[in-house]
Scaffold this active site. Structure first.
Site, short mmCIF file in Angstrom:
data_model
loop_
_atom_site.label_atom_id
_atom_site.label_comp_id
_atom_site.label_asym_id
_atom_site.label_seq_id
_atom_site.Cartn_x
_atom_site.Cartn_y
_atom_site.Cartn_z
N ARG A 201 -2.90 -16.17 -2.96
CA ARG A 201 -3.87 -15.27 -2.33
C ARG A 201 -3.49 -14.88 -0.89
NH1 ARG A 201 -8.36 -17.21 -0.46
NH2 ARG A 201 -8.61 -18.71 -2.14
N TYR B 39 -14.70 11.02 0.94
CA TYR B 39 -14.70 10.32 -0.34
C TYR B 39 -16.06 9.66 -0.60
CZ TYR B 39 -12.94 7.62 -4.25
OH TYR B 39 -12.74 7.10 -5.50
N ASP C 112 -8.68 7.82 7.18
CA ASP C 112 -8.31 7.78 5.77
C ASP C 112 -7.21 8.81 5.55
OD1 ASP C 112 -8.13 8.14 2.98
OD2 ASP C 112 -10.21 7.49 2.68
N LYS D 123 -3.05 7.36 -5.25
CA LYS D 123 -2.88 8.81 -5.36
C LYS D 123 -1.41 9.20 -5.13
CE LYS D 123 -7.34 8.40 -5.75
NZ LYS D 123 -8.23 8.52 -4.62
C1 LIG Z 1 -9.30 7.78 -4.08
C2 LIG Z 1 -9.69 7.71 -2.67
C3 LIG Z 1 -10.17 6.52 -2.11
C4 LIG Z 1 -10.39 5.27 -2.93
O1 LIG Z 1 -9.20 4.77 -3.46
P1 LIG Z 1 -9.12 3.77 -4.71
O2 LIG Z 1 -7.68 3.42 -4.75
O3 LIG Z 1 -9.63 4.51 -5.90
O4 LIG Z 1 -10.00 2.62 -4.39
C5 LIG Z 1 -10.47 6.52 -0.76
N1 LIG Z 1 -10.33 7.61 0.01
C6 LIG Z 1 -9.89 8.77 -0.50
C7 LIG Z 1 -9.75 9.96 0.40
C8 LIG Z 1 -9.56 8.87 -1.85
O5 LIG Z 1 -9.14 10.03 -2.35
#
Ligand SMILES: *Cc1c(COP(=O)(O)O)cnc(C)c1O
Length: 364
Positions: free
Chosen positions: A43, A96, A163, A188
């Site tokens: 962990r 998001y 982000d 993504k």
């Molecule tokens: C998809 C996304 C998230 C969350 O990511 P996960 O990997 O699905 O937890 C956060 N911020 C943005 C801008 C996103 O597109």
């Protein structure tokens, strides 16, 4: 200082040792023979996480990176690792949706005041201790001036987290523009194949890095070693994937802007887009995601069933083109026909021809 393609291809590489694999496999162990550092239990740390974190740090131009099980795990680490009862946090009203839900439900329950502000501002910074920005915003593709907002936030005594999911480290480097944290979903475009969930936090402040790292260890939001290894493999092609995705996104944006059945086209790399002046100043490239508005849900349906290349998917950044009609999920304030289009790495001429044909029904 090497170019992005060279950096990506070699990111996270270990020194060559004759007889050892060129690309070592994932380390799946949860227990190590003792005594010995740094690994003793799965962990707190793992050699495969460290390889991925080193690779991401190289792509970001130097930072301390902590890998997480998902983008939301990374965002949670910054929120819960820095905020306490009585604090105020500012989050995007148009970003998001899961971040907004988490803040409204859990942060508020723990005594944190949550303010929402649109990506374009104004930002209610007075008394805030943390500002979370998202640029380009998902799904609206608005862009905020990171250097300016970071300066204002710091003057107000707030930390800034950005982000950076939509841009990726090769598209934008918020730490160089003044941000204290980058948070990202590597599910993504960063990993880009639609086959894993992962996220990361980066910072150049050792104290903040420790807080985020401790949160991961205590809350257990660790990536799987196999996912970390797959992501590391995928990073090698990030530069070439992004280059094609951005070429495709600009071509598709130009197609849609001139189309009679389409309005509200947004792509930060499109000259004439309201985000373009700020985007050219702070982005290194514009990515593969754009937004547009079709007349209604049925028009989106017709386009999707007529397209041979684009499928209906709600993730983005994949090597295959995907289109998401966001209103179906209910979390975003968008019209029924609003679509987020994520361009893949198909040949540009094929993708433009396919979408041109798929949209033919919608003209007038
Ligand atoms: C998809 C996304 C998230 C969350 O990511 P996960 O990997 O699905 O937890 C956060 N911020 C943005 C801008 C996103 O597109």
């Amino acid at each position: 200082m090497t170019g992005d393609g060279t950096t990506a291809a070699h990111a996270g590489e270990r020194p060559a040792v004759p007889g050892e694999p060129h690309r070592p496999g994932p380390v799946l162990s949860t227990a190590w023979h003792l005594p010995g550092a740094p690994d003793f239990y799965g962990r707190p740390d793992n050699p495969t996480y460290r390889d991925l974190e080193r690779a991401l740090s190289e792509l970001e131009g130097g930072s301390t990176v902590t890998a997480f099980a998902s983008g939301m795990a990374a965002i949670s680490a910054v929120l819960f690792g820095t905020l306490k009862a009585g604090d105020t946090v500012v989050i995007p009203s148009d970003g998001y949706y899961a971040t907004r839900s988490l803040a409204a439900d859990r942060l508020a329950a723990f005594g944190v005041t949550v303010r929402e502000a649109p990506t374009l501002g104004p930002y209610p910074l007075e008394g805030a201790s943390l500002v979370l920005l998202e640029t380009p915003s998902n799904p609206g593709m608005d862009v905020c001036d990171l250097a300016a907002v970071c300066a204002d936030a710091h003057a107000a005594g707030a930390l800034v987290a950005v982000d950076n999911t939509t841009a990726t480290p090769l598209g934008q480097r918020p730490l160089e523009l003044g941000a204290d944290f980058v948070v990202a979903s590597d599910t993504k475009a960063l990993s880009g194949h639609g086959d894993l969930l992962l996220g990361h936090v980066s910072t150049r402040d050792d104290g903040l890095a420790t807080r985020v790292r401790n949160w991961r260890t205590w809350a257990g939001a660790i990536p799987g070693p196999f996912e970390a290894w797959l992501a590391l493999r995928s990073l090698a092609t990030l530069d070439v994937r992004l280059e094609r995705q951005a070429t495709n996104a600009l071509a598709v944006a130009e197609l849609l802007v001139g189309h009679p059945g389409v309005s509200g086209v947004r792509y930060p790399g499109l000259p004439g887009d309201p985000a373009y002046p700020v985007a050219v100043k702070q982005m290194r490239r514009f990515g593969g995601v754009l937004a547009a508005v079709l007349p209604d849900a049925a028009a989106v349906e017709r386009m999707l069933s007529a397209s041979r290349l684009a499928s209906a998917v709600t993730s983005f950044g994949d090597v295959r083109t995907g289109i998401d009609r966001r209103a179906q999920w209910g979390g975003d304030d968008v019209p029924d026909g609003f679509v987020r289009i994520s361009c893949g790495i198909e040949d540009t001429a094929d993708l433009v021809a396919d979408l041109t044909a798929a949209l033919a029904d919608n003209a007038g």
